[in-house]
Design a protein around this motif. Structure first.
Motif, PDB file in Angstrom:
ATOM      1  N   ALA A 235       0.854  -1.199   0.000  1.00  0.00           N
ATOM      2  CA  ALA A 235       0.000   0.000   0.000  1.00  0.00           C
ATOM      3  C   ALA A 235       0.888   1.246   0.000  1.00  0.00           C
ATOM      4  CB  ALA A 235      -0.922  -0.013   1.212  1.00  0.00           C
ATOM      5  N   GLU A 236       2.021   1.154   0.687  1.00  0.00           N
ATOM      6  CA  GLU A 236       2.955   2.280   0.753  1.00  0.00           C
ATOM      7  C   GLU A 236       3.550   2.552  -0.637  1.00  0.00           C
ATOM      8  OE1 GLU A 236       3.617   4.393   3.056  1.00  0.00           O
ATOM      9  OE2 GLU A 236       5.413   5.342   2.222  1.00  0.00           O
ATOM     10  N   TYR A 237       3.863   1.493  -1.376  1.00  0.00           N
ATOM     11  CA  TYR A 237       4.436   1.681  -2.718  1.00  0.00           C
ATOM     12  C   TYR A 237       3.403   2.243  -3.693  1.00  0.00           C
ATOM     13  CZ  TYR A 237       8.144  -1.367  -0.921  1.00  0.00           C
ATOM     14  OH  TYR A 237       9.146  -1.913  -0.179  1.00  0.00           O
ATOM     15  N   HIS A 238       2.149   1.796  -3.540  1.00  0.00           N
ATOM     16  CA  HIS A 238       1.093   2.373  -4.388  1.00  0.00           C
ATOM     17  C   HIS A 238       1.014   3.876  -4.114  1.00  0.00           C
ATOM     18  CE1 HIS A 238      -0.766  -0.990  -6.448  1.00  0.00           C
ATOM     19  NE2 HIS A 238      -0.798  -1.698  -5.332  1.00  0.00           N
TER      20      HIS A 238
ATOM     21  N   ASP B 228       8.672  -1.060 -10.346  1.00  0.00           N
ATOM     22  CA  ASP B 228      10.074  -0.888  -9.940  1.00  0.00           C
ATOM     23  C   ASP B 228      10.228  -1.125  -8.445  1.00  0.00           C
ATOM     24  OD1 ASP B 228      10.948  -0.392 -12.416  1.00  0.00           O
ATOM     25  OD2 ASP B 228      11.146   1.794 -12.194  1.00  0.00           O
ATOM     26  N   SER B 229       9.276  -0.602  -7.673  1.00  0.00           N
ATOM     27  CA  SER B 229       9.457  -0.691  -6.217  1.00  0.00           C
ATOM     28  C   SER B 229       9.148  -2.091  -5.685  1.00  0.00           C
ATOM     29  CB  SER B 229       8.611   0.360  -5.489  1.00  0.00           C
ATOM     30  OG  SER B 229       7.271   0.246  -5.871  1.00  0.00           O
ATOM     31  N   ILE B 230       8.324  -2.865  -6.401  1.00  0.00           N
ATOM     32  CA  ILE B 230       8.031  -4.216  -5.859  1.00  0.00           C
ATOM     33  C   ILE B 230       9.043  -5.263  -6.314  1.00  0.00           C
ATOM     34  CG2 ILE B 230       5.542  -3.854  -5.500  1.00  0.00           C
ATOM     35  CD1 ILE B 230       5.050  -5.448  -8.075  1.00  0.00           C
ATOM     36  N   GLY B 231       9.953  -4.848  -7.195  1.00  0.00           N
ATOM     37  CA  GLY B 231      10.963  -5.792  -7.684  1.00  0.00           C
ATOM     38  C   GLY B 231      11.780  -6.401  -6.572  1.00  0.00           C
ATOM     39  N   GLU B 232      11.954  -5.646  -5.514  1.00  0.00           N
ATOM     40  CA  GLU B 232      12.824  -6.081  -4.409  1.00  0.00           C
ATOM     41  C   GLU B 232      12.071  -6.827  -3.311  1.00  0.00           C
ATOM     42  OE1 GLU B 232      16.265  -5.421  -4.404  1.00  0.00           O
ATOM     43  OE2 GLU B 232      15.749  -4.921  -6.471  1.00  0.00           O
ATOM     44  N   ILE B 233      10.763  -6.996  -3.474  1.00  0.00           N
ATOM     45  CA  ILE B 233       9.995  -7.623  -2.384  1.00  0.00           C
ATOM     46  C   ILE B 233      10.429  -9.069  -2.159  1.00  0.00           C
ATOM     47  CG2 ILE B 233       7.677  -8.465  -1.756  1.00  0.00           C
ATOM     48  CD1 ILE B 233       6.522  -5.966  -2.688  1.00  0.00           C
ATOM     49  N   LEU B 234      10.556  -9.430  -0.910  1.00  0.00           N
ATOM     50  CA  LEU B 234      11.004 -10.770  -0.514  1.00  0.00           C
ATOM     51  C   LEU B 234      10.057 -11.338   0.543  1.00  0.00           C
ATOM     52  CD1 LEU B 234      14.795  -9.922  -0.099  1.00  0.00           C
ATOM     53  CD2 LEU B 234      13.820 -11.461  -1.828  1.00  0.00           C
ATOM     54  N   PRO B 235      10.172 -12.646   0.838  1.00  0.00           N
ATOM     55  CA  PRO B 235       9.310 -13.222   1.879  1.00  0.00           C
ATOM     56  C   PRO B 235       9.367 -12.453   3.205  1.00  0.00           C
ATOM     57  CG  PRO B 235      10.393 -14.967   0.681  1.00  0.00           C
ATOM     58  CD  PRO B 235      10.949 -13.685   0.147  1.00  0.00           C
TER      59      PRO B 235
ATOM     60  N   THR C 105       2.479 -11.306  -9.274  1.00  0.00           N
ATOM     61  CA  THR C 105       3.909 -11.033  -9.115  1.00  0.00           C
ATOM     62  C   THR C 105       4.258 -10.879  -7.641  1.00  0.00           C
ATOM     63  OG1 THR C 105       3.682  -9.722 -11.121  1.00  0.00           O
ATOM     64  CG2 THR C 105       5.767  -9.507  -9.925  1.00  0.00           C
ATOM     65  N   VAL C 106       3.425 -10.103  -6.926  1.00  0.00           N
ATOM     66  CA  VAL C 106       3.707  -9.870  -5.502  1.00  0.00           C
ATOM     67  C   VAL C 106       3.647 -11.194  -4.735  1.00  0.00           C
ATOM     68  CG1 VAL C 106       2.883  -8.693  -3.416  1.00  0.00           C
ATOM     69  CG2 VAL C 106       2.902  -7.475  -5.602  1.00  0.00           C
ATOM     70  N   ILE C 107       2.651 -12.009  -5.060  1.00  0.00           N
ATOM     71  CA  ILE C 107       2.509 -13.313  -4.373  1.00  0.00           C
ATOM     72  C   ILE C 107       3.749 -14.186  -4.609  1.00  0.00           C
ATOM     73  CG2 ILE C 107       1.190 -15.488  -4.435  1.00  0.00           C
ATOM     74  CD1 ILE C 107      -1.305 -13.672  -4.983  1.00  0.00           C
ATOM     75  N   GLU C 108       4.239 -14.174  -5.857  1.00  0.00           N
ATOM     76  CA  GLU C 108       5.451 -14.950  -6.165  1.00  0.00           C
ATOM     77  C   GLU C 108       6.630 -14.443  -5.349  1.00  0.00           C
ATOM     78  OE1 GLU C 108       5.862 -17.625  -7.888  1.00  0.00           O
ATOM     79  OE2 GLU C 108       3.815 -17.738  -8.647  1.00  0.00           O
TER      80      GLU C 108
END
Ligand code: BG6
Ligand code: MG
Length: 331
Positions: free
Chosen positions: A130-133, A192-199, A231-234
């Motif tokens: 939500a912060e990235y949106h 771009d900002s969600i590219g780095e998302i991790l578990p 993508t986010v779920i992955e």
């Protein structure tokens, strides 16, 4: 006492509160030893309360008033030098006993708990995208010199990309091409900002609850307005914990319309009344209600106060807590 008064939902909530003292260690002191007197009291709530046990001159009798999702209660009691065994089943009239707080919804299923599936919103519930949106929209609005801030953004939680843009531009006039370009631009910033998302970016409590629900046999769906949900779920590494995904591609009408959640329930093979939605957005809570589903709102009550249950976050929230809250309709 609540059980005797026919207030079965309250009885069950009190029972869970007491049972969780040691089972979930809610007072953080179970390591010092279990609360023995409380455990004895719990046994009594089960036998005397739900079992309707009475010790009469003729011997013990039982008139069960089982919580609606209990199928059987078995116990024995030693009374006047004799063991008495009880094997109680719900009585017919108990099967859909009045659950006043839930009465606007369909009767509870007689086979197990009425909740068979949980539909999780994604952004702001399982992870803090939500912060990235917000940052994506802020950057776009700054570039276009359109006033925008966090407060305006609060109303955009759960709202589709196009509808968010339309709300941001207000009365300003743009061609369809310009609108499309702005949506693409904001999405680039977001992607771009969600590219780095991790578990590790799962919000506190999320993974524990997902795992617990899975082992309890509760079906799990994601109900997100986002076209980036998969993508986010992955990235979060939770794809194998989820039975169905309803995302920004699944339906035409986004939240607050009920369509997305109805689609998710269908994917799970469940009726809306068997599903509970967990949301951080006012539009999502509205959509759940429109779909005939119970809802848990995460965040301030100014935002999600319309939900059946309001919690600050999923941190420390167990499946038993959720059931207790929903049965008690607690805010
Ligand atoms: C929701 C978010 O989950 O998805 C909204 O809460 C967002 O802020 C919406 O606008 C659409 O997302 P996307 O990724 O399709 O632009
Ligand atoms: Mg959300």
């Amino acid at each position: 006492m609540a059980s005797d008064l026919g207030q079965s939902d309250e009885a069950y909530e009190r029972f869970l509160q007491a049972a969780m003292v040691d089972l979930e260690d809610v007072r953080d002191n179970a390591a010092d030893g279990i609360h023995g007197a409380s455990a004895g009291g719990i046994w009594q709530t089960v036998t005397f309360g739900f079992g309707g046990l009475k010790l009469t001159q003729e011997g013990p009798t039982a008139t069960p008033q089982l919580p609606s999702h209990w199928q059987r209660l078995k116990f024995k009691i030693y009374w006047r030098r004799t063991w008495h065994e009880f094997d109680l089943k719900p009585e017919v009239e108990n099967k859909d006993f009045s659950m006043s707080s839930l009465s606007s919804l369909s009767p509870l299923s007689s086979e197990g708990t009425f909740i068979k599936g949980i539909i999780f919103d994604l952004d702001g519930v399982l992870t803090d995208t939500a912060e990235y949106h917000y940052r994506g929209w802020q950057r776009l609005a700054d570039e276009e010199e359109i006033p925008f801030d966090r407060e305006i953004n609060e109303a955009l939680r759960g709202v589709s990309r196009r509808e968010s843009l339309l709300r941001i531009i207000g009365e300003r006039k743009y061609t369809e091409e310009q609108l499309q370009e702005m949506m693409d631009r904001k999405n680039r910033y977001y992607v771009d900002s969600i590219g780095e998302i991790l578990p590790k970016d799962l919000l506190p409590g999320a993974i524990a609850l997902l795992d617990e629900l899975r082992s309890a046999g509760i079906k799990i769906a994601i109900g997100s307005a986002s076209k980036n949900a998969k993508t986010v779920i992955e990235h979060l590494g939770i794809a194998d914990k989820i039975d169905a995904i309803a995302d920004g591609y699944s339906v035409q009408q986004s939240k607050p319309a009920p369509d997305l959640f109805l689609y998710a329930a269908k994917q799970l093979g469940l009726e809306p009344s068997q599903c509970v939605v967990i949301e951080d957005a006012a539009s999502g809570v509205e959509a759940a209600k429109a779909a005939g589903m119970r809802s848990v709102g995460l965040g301030p009550s100014e935002r999600v106060g319309a939900a059946d249950v309001v919690l600050p976050s999923l941190e420390g929230v167990s499946w038993a807590d959720l059931q207790a809250h929903l049965l008690g309709n607690g805010k």
